[in-house]
Motif scaffolding. Structure first.
Motif, short mmCIF file in Angstrom:
data_model
loop_
_atom_site.label_atom_id
_atom_site.label_comp_id
_atom_site.label_asym_id
_atom_site.label_seq_id
_atom_site.Cartn_x
_atom_site.Cartn_y
_atom_site.Cartn_z
N ARG A 114 0.84 -1.20 0.00
CA ARG A 114 0.00 0.00 0.00
C ARG A 114 0.87 1.25 0.00
O ARG A 114 2.03 1.20 0.40
N CYS A 116 2.05 4.87 1.46
CA CYS A 116 2.12 5.50 2.78
C CYS A 116 0.92 6.41 2.93
O CYS A 116 0.52 7.10 1.99
N GLU A 117 0.31 6.43 4.12
CA GLU A 117 -0.86 7.28 4.36
C GLU A 117 -0.52 8.76 4.48
O GLU A 117 -1.41 9.59 4.50
N ASN A 118 0.75 9.09 4.52
CA ASN A 118 1.17 10.49 4.54
C ASN A 118 1.27 10.99 3.10
O ASN A 118 2.31 11.42 2.64
N ASP A 119 0.15 10.93 2.39
CA ASP A 119 0.18 11.22 0.96
C ASP A 119 0.44 12.69 0.63
O ASP A 119 0.77 13.02 -0.49
N ARG A 136 0.47 1.65 8.50
CA ARG A 136 -0.08 2.76 7.74
C ARG A 136 0.97 3.65 7.09
O ARG A 136 0.67 4.36 6.13
N TRP A 137 2.18 3.66 7.62
CA TRP A 137 3.19 4.59 7.14
C TRP A 137 4.44 3.84 6.69
O TRP A 137 4.77 2.78 7.21
#
Length: 160
Positions: A114, A116-119, A136-137
């Motif tokens: 996936r 990184c959620e720090n898009d 998530r990261w």
């Protein structure tokens, strides 16, 4: 990495992460004078143009910008052949160039690969190998802490 050889999913992750944001500036290790050297150093055959094409195609699928079926063109001509050996029957993939091997590596980790959620600040990908599959990261020490600190500051501002 066993015996100095990277696994297919490790090579895939290196390829996907070849366009990081560095000090707030988007970069692309597959462009410019050093691109061919970067490919050689990571054991990726072919040209920078071909590597960018497969990287961008898989990244689009992982980010839900493209359907998985869009990767079919990289699999044309690939087939699995059973081979009997000492330990039984194994399947050998034939006709798979690097792009096809990258798609096959994606297929092996697609539920755990996936972005990184720090898009807002990060373009990297991660393969979550945790039991809960909840990572998530790309890095807790950078992206995770930044987002948590930003959320904390937002909560403090909103309580005033």
């Amino acid at each position: 990495m066993a015996n100095g050889v990277m696994s297919n999913d490790a090579v895939l992750l290196e390829l996907l992460n070849s366009a990081p944001i560095v000090d707030g500036v988007p970069t692309d290790e597959l462009r410019g004078a050093g691109a061919s050297g970067w490919l050689r150093a990571h054991g990726i055959p072919g040209t920078p143009t071909a590597a960018r094409e497969i990287r961008d195609a898989i990244a689009g699928v992982v980010r839900d910008e493209q359907p998985a079926a869009s990767l079919q063109r990289f699999l044309d001509g690939v087939r699995q052949v059973p081979v009997a050996g000492e330990s039984g029957v194994e399947w050998k993939v034939e006709g798979a160039r690097f792009a096809a091997r990258a798609v096959l590596a994606w297929a092996q980790v697609q539920g755990r690969l996936r972005p990184c959620e720090n898009d807002a600040e990060c373009t990297l990908f991660l393969i979550d190998r945790s039991k809960a599959n909840a990572r998530r990261w790309c890095s807790m020490s950078t992206c995770g802490n930044r987002l948590k600190a930003r959320r904390h500051q937002d909560r403090l501002r909103n309580t005033d």
